[in-house]
Design a protein around this motif. Structure first.
Motif, PDB file in Angstrom:
ATOM      1  N   ASP A  72       0.743  -1.136   0.177  1.00 25.32           N
ATOM      2  CA  ASP A  72       0.051  -0.092   0.049  1.00 25.32           C
ATOM      3  C   ASP A  72       1.054   1.278   0.066  1.00 25.32           C
ATOM      4  O   ASP A  72       1.386   1.676   1.059  1.00 25.32           O
ATOM      5  CB  ASP A  72      -0.953  -0.047   1.346  1.00 25.32           C
ATOM      6  CG  ASP A  72      -1.863   1.223   1.202  1.00 25.32           C
ATOM      7  OD1 ASP A  72      -1.855   1.806   0.345  1.00 25.32           O
ATOM      8  OD2 ASP A  72      -2.561   1.419   2.242  1.00 25.32           O
ATOM      9  N   PHE A  73       1.236   1.701  -1.293  1.00 28.31           N
ATOM     10  CA  PHE A  73       2.187   3.030  -1.272  1.00 28.31           C
ATOM     11  C   PHE A  73       1.201   4.142  -1.747  1.00 28.31           C
ATOM     12  O   PHE A  73       1.726   4.951  -2.391  1.00 28.31           O
ATOM     13  CB  PHE A  73       3.170   2.678  -2.197  1.00 28.31           C
ATOM     14  CG  PHE A  73       4.115   1.806  -2.036  1.00 28.31           C
ATOM     15  CD1 PHE A  73       4.452   1.513  -0.589  1.00 28.31           C
ATOM     16  CD2 PHE A  73       5.165   1.216  -2.822  1.00 28.31           C
ATOM     17  CE1 PHE A  73       5.385   0.684  -0.157  1.00 28.31           C
ATOM     18  CE2 PHE A  73       6.017   0.600  -2.527  1.00 28.31           C
ATOM     19  CZ  PHE A  73       6.379   0.205  -1.001  1.00 28.31           C
ATOM     20  N   ALA A  90       5.981   9.163   4.925  1.00 32.94           N
ATOM     21  CA  ALA A  90       6.412   7.761   4.057  1.00 32.94           C
ATOM     22  C   ALA A  90       6.242   6.605   5.092  1.00 32.94           C
ATOM     23  O   ALA A  90       6.694   5.551   4.783  1.00 32.94           O
ATOM     24  CB  ALA A  90       7.814   7.829   4.028  1.00 32.94           C
ATOM     25  N   THR A  91       5.174   7.010   6.058  1.00 31.51           N
ATOM     26  CA  THR A  91       4.837   5.584   6.739  1.00 31.51           C
ATOM     27  C   THR A  91       4.511   4.390   6.521  1.00 31.51           C
ATOM     28  O   THR A  91       4.847   3.250   6.827  1.00 31.51           O
ATOM     29  CB  THR A  91       3.744   5.942   7.796  1.00 31.51           C
ATOM     30  OG1 THR A  91       3.912   7.421   8.305  1.00 31.51           O
ATOM     31  CG2 THR A  91       3.456   5.207   9.135  1.00 31.51           C
ATOM     32  N   ARG A  92       3.758   4.336   5.293  1.00 32.26           N
ATOM     33  CA  ARG A  92       3.441   3.232   4.535  1.00 32.26           C
ATOM     34  C   ARG A  92       4.371   2.526   3.628  1.00 32.26           C
ATOM     35  O   ARG A  92       4.616   1.260   3.560  1.00 32.26           O
ATOM     36  CB  ARG A  92       2.319   3.458   3.439  1.00 32.26           C
ATOM     37  CG  ARG A  92       0.928   3.698   4.211  1.00 32.26           C
ATOM     38  CD  ARG A  92      -0.219   4.196   3.231  1.00 32.26           C
ATOM     39  NE  ARG A  92      -1.450   4.338   4.050  1.00 32.26           N
ATOM     40  CZ  ARG A  92      -2.568   4.808   3.682  1.00 32.26           C
ATOM     41  NH1 ARG A  92      -2.443   5.201   2.439  1.00 32.26           N
ATOM     42  NH2 ARG A  92      -3.555   4.714   4.448  1.00 32.26           N
ATOM     43  N   ILE A  93       5.479   3.402   3.294  1.00 35.31           N
ATOM     44  CA  ILE A  93       6.568   2.814   2.599  1.00 35.31           C
ATOM     45  C   ILE A  93       7.458   2.135   3.677  1.00 35.31           C
ATOM     46  O   ILE A  93       8.031   0.957   3.440  1.00 35.31           O
ATOM     47  CB  ILE A  93       7.156   3.934   1.870  1.00 35.31           C
ATOM     48  CG1 ILE A  93       6.405   4.473   0.635  1.00 35.31           C
ATOM     49  CG2 ILE A  93       8.572   3.325   1.269  1.00 35.31           C
ATOM     50  CD1 ILE A  93       7.053   5.660   0.079  1.00 35.31           C
ATOM     51  N   MET A 107       3.795  -3.903  -6.162  1.00 34.43           N
ATOM     52  CA  MET A 107       2.891  -3.216  -7.156  1.00 34.43           C
ATOM     53  C   MET A 107       1.769  -2.449  -5.975  1.00 34.43           C
ATOM     54  O   MET A 107       1.521  -3.102  -5.023  1.00 34.43           O
ATOM     55  CB  MET A 107       2.002  -4.135  -7.965  1.00 34.43           C
ATOM     56  CG  MET A 107       1.300  -5.536  -7.053  1.00 34.43           C
ATOM     57  SD  MET A 107       0.428  -6.603  -7.966  1.00 34.43           S
ATOM     58  CE  MET A 107       0.255  -7.807  -6.998  1.00 34.43           C
ATOM     59  N   SER A 108       1.086  -1.462  -6.439  1.00 36.02           N
ATOM     60  CA  SER A 108       0.235  -0.677  -5.501  1.00 36.02           C
ATOM     61  C   SER A 108      -0.756   0.139  -6.397  1.00 36.02           C
ATOM     62  O   SER A 108      -0.351   0.312  -7.558  1.00 36.02           O
ATOM     63  CB  SER A 108       1.190   0.247  -4.569  1.00 36.02           C
ATOM     64  OG  SER A 108       0.506   1.132  -3.893  1.00 36.02           O
ATOM     65  N   HIS A 109      -1.502   1.004  -5.533  1.00 38.45           N
ATOM     66  CA  HIS A 109      -2.247   1.917  -6.601  1.00 38.45           C
ATOM     67  C   HIS A 109      -1.836   3.176  -5.747  1.00 38.45           C
ATOM     68  O   HIS A 109      -1.093   3.273  -4.593  1.00 38.45           O
ATOM     69  CB  HIS A 109      -3.920   1.838  -6.238  1.00 38.45           C
ATOM     70  CG  HIS A 109      -4.507   2.174  -4.738  1.00 38.45           C
ATOM     71  ND1 HIS A 109      -3.892   1.016  -3.707  1.00 38.45           N
ATOM     72  CD2 HIS A 109      -5.038   3.216  -4.322  1.00 38.45           C
ATOM     73  CE1 HIS A 109      -4.609   1.525  -2.730  1.00 38.45           C
ATOM     74  NE2 HIS A 109      -5.153   3.000  -3.054  1.00 38.45           N
ATOM     75  N   TYR A 145      -0.865  10.958 -10.653  1.00 35.62           N
ATOM     76  CA  TYR A 145      -0.968   9.785  -9.872  1.00 35.62           C
ATOM     77  C   TYR A 145       0.030   8.810 -10.044  1.00 35.62           C
ATOM     78  O   TYR A 145      -0.030   7.409  -9.730  1.00 35.62           O
ATOM     79  CB  TYR A 145      -2.359   9.113  -9.918  1.00 35.62           C
ATOM     80  CG  TYR A 145      -3.689   9.996  -9.399  1.00 35.62           C
ATOM     81  CD1 TYR A 145      -3.409  10.528  -8.010  1.00 35.62           C
ATOM     82  CD2 TYR A 145      -4.516  10.748 -10.308  1.00 35.62           C
ATOM     83  CE1 TYR A 145      -4.671  10.966  -7.507  1.00 35.62           C
ATOM     84  CE2 TYR A 145      -5.471  11.440  -9.665  1.00 35.62           C
ATOM     85  CZ  TYR A 145      -5.639  11.604  -8.412  1.00 35.62           C
ATOM     86  OH  TYR A 145      -6.689  12.499  -7.791  1.00 35.62           O
ATOM     87  N   SER A 146       1.039   9.012 -10.897  1.00 30.69           N
ATOM     88  CA  SER A 146       2.123   8.169 -11.288  1.00 30.69           C
ATOM     89  C   SER A 146       2.850   7.688  -9.994  1.00 30.69           C
ATOM     90  O   SER A 146       3.281   8.587  -9.312  1.00 30.69           O
ATOM     91  CB  SER A 146       3.073   8.626 -12.358  1.00 30.69           C
ATOM     92  OG  SER A 146       4.137   7.875 -12.528  1.00 30.69           O
ATOM     93  N   LEU A 147       3.358   6.490  -9.931  1.00 28.82           N
ATOM     94  CA  LEU A 147       4.163   5.834  -8.984  1.00 28.82           C
ATOM     95  C   LEU A 147       5.601   6.311  -9.066  1.00 28.82           C
ATOM     96  O   LEU A 147       6.600   6.248  -7.866  1.00 28.82           O
ATOM     97  CB  LEU A 147       3.880   4.373  -8.620  1.00 28.82           C
ATOM     98  CG  LEU A 147       2.923   4.103  -7.716  1.00 28.82           C
ATOM     99  CD1 LEU A 147       2.260   2.579  -7.949  1.00 28.82           C
ATOM    100  CD2 LEU A 147       2.789   4.644  -6.234  1.00 28.82           C
TER     101      LEU A 147
END
Ligand code: AMP
Length: 396
Positions: A19-20, A33-36, A56-58, A69-71
């Motif tokens: 989940d990024f 950056a908590t989720r990373i 992979m993430s959304h 919205y590009s990663l």
């Protein structure tokens, strides 16, 4: 439970749903950056074993391909957190990406472009899931935030790995934490439920009444209960159509031997604003023109006593309008009591939306035993639902 320890990742390609979905500022810099950071232990474990990783993430809710919205925007932060280089696949589909994944060497990481650039992701399209599945040897789900969605990358993909699928560390920890509260809990168990409305918490209340010894009801929900009991709540927030339900909850609690604690006094304000005039009043004697916006001192004494004698604590929802400094005290104190109880050996789980924001605002994260990373997913688990993303890993 299939975890990362179930497999040897040497020479294996792990395709990991992370989940990024992180917040970005106007210059597309990651602001939190908590989720990373939360995904790092899983990634490190696989790489250190000699595997390689496809992430992979959304990100956000794009309508088709939208650059904002590009990663790609998160790559530099991801490389900084992981302390490794990351290859970026500019499309999560296509031959080029398949080749990048095919040629991935031990220790390498590839990040796929935003899955939601394809409508197939949220639609749970099988062909899309199958294509993603073709990139890796083992599927790892480490995205608790989307575990309640039956999307291609969170659920459908799992069927292409009948034996080679598992939870990442983060997701396993979420499941373990909620089980510690709802299944293998040490008594006394206390749930603190706050927030604005009874209607949004009712399913949780009903599900956990069988599992707790004490339930503290705070925040805006308080006034529906108090009015239902015949009290005067002035202009406080109230759902008149839920008053009967509130009385039923109290009946059910009595029958199940659950002690309910509702505030006895509140900080009442003459308007819904930080600069409002305030007074401490009994919860059932709020004058017209005034509204309860935080728990009062006597209520907090009661909450303290209950929380400090608990061995298991679940906290969902603030007990006041903590976003305004004038009405943050109750929520802050509740957080501190839970911190103290945790220090004394209780297990505490904070989950679902606003209580997590409050804990972060008051910098109490390290005082809690576990702070959940998934708002909606945690709420659904508390409601007793089986999350499709979790089910997909569990079933053979
Ligand atoms: P929920 O999303 O239902 O968990 O509600 C969280 C919101 O409830 C927070 O934004 C709080 O500001 C709000 N809240 C808590 N106590 C009160 C209250 N007494 N009156 C109005 N809103 C409240």
């Amino acid at each position: 439970m299939k975890t990362l320890d179930t497999f040897d990742f040497k020479n294996k390609k792990a395709i990991i749903r992370v989940d990024f979905n992180v917040p970005l500022d106007e210059n597309f810099k990651v602001t939190d950056a908590t989720r990373i950071e939360a995904a790092k232990p899983t990634i490190d474990k696989i790489l250190n074993e000699g595997g390689s990783v496809i992430l992979m993430s959304h990100l956000g809710r794009p309508k088709g391909k939208e650059d904002k919205y590009s990663l790609k925007h998160i790559i530099s932060k991801l490389e900084e957190v992981l302390e490794r280089n990351v290859i970026f696949a500019e499309d999560c589909m296509g031959d080029e990406t398949a080749i990048i994944c095919q040629n991935l060497q031990e220790g390498q990481i590839v990040l796929l472009e935003n899955l939601r650039f394809y409508a197939e992701e949220e639609a749970g399209n099988e062909d899309f899931a199958k294509k993603l599945a073709s990139y890796g040897d083992i599927y790892v789900n480490d995205a608790f935030g989307t575990a309640h969605r039956a999307h291609a990358s969170t659920t459908i993909i799992a069927k292409f790995f009948p034996t080679h699928k598992c939870f990442g560390f983060l997701l396993a920890k979420e499941i373990e934490s909620i089980n510690k509260v709802l299944k293998d809990s040490q008594k006394p168990v206390t749930a603190i439920l706050g927030g604005s409305k009874v209607s949004s918490k009712i399913t949780i209340i009903e599900n956990i009444l069988d599992k707790v010894d004490h339930m503290i009801i705070g925040g805006g929900m308080t006034y529906t209960f108090i009015k239902a009991l015949g009290g005067f709540i002035g202009d406080s927030i109230c759902e008149d159509d839920k008053m009967e339900l509130a009385l039923e909850i109290l009946e059910q609690a009595k029958a199940k031997n659950v002690q309910i604690h509702i505030p006895v006094d509140v900080i009442a304000a003459d308007s819904f604003s930080n600069d409002a005039k305030t007074q401490i009043v009994e919860v059932n004697k709020i004058p017209d023109g005034w509204q309860g916006l935080d728990a009062g001192p006597k209520s907090l004494e009661i909450f303290e006593e209950v929380i400090l004698k608990s061995k298991t604590i679940l906290w969902n929802g603030p007990v006041g309008v903590f976003e305004m400094p004038s009405f943050e005290n109750g929520t802050l104190r509740v957080g501190q009591f839970i911190g103290q109880a945790s220090k004394n050996g209780a297990f505490s789980l904070v989950g679902g939306g606003d209580s997590v924001s409050a804990v972060k605002q008051f910098k109490l994260e390290d005082e809690m035993s576990y702070v959940s990373t998934g708002g909606g997913a945690m709420l659904e688990m508390l409601e007793g639902k089986t999350l499709p993303g979790i089910q997909a890993i569990l079933e053979d």
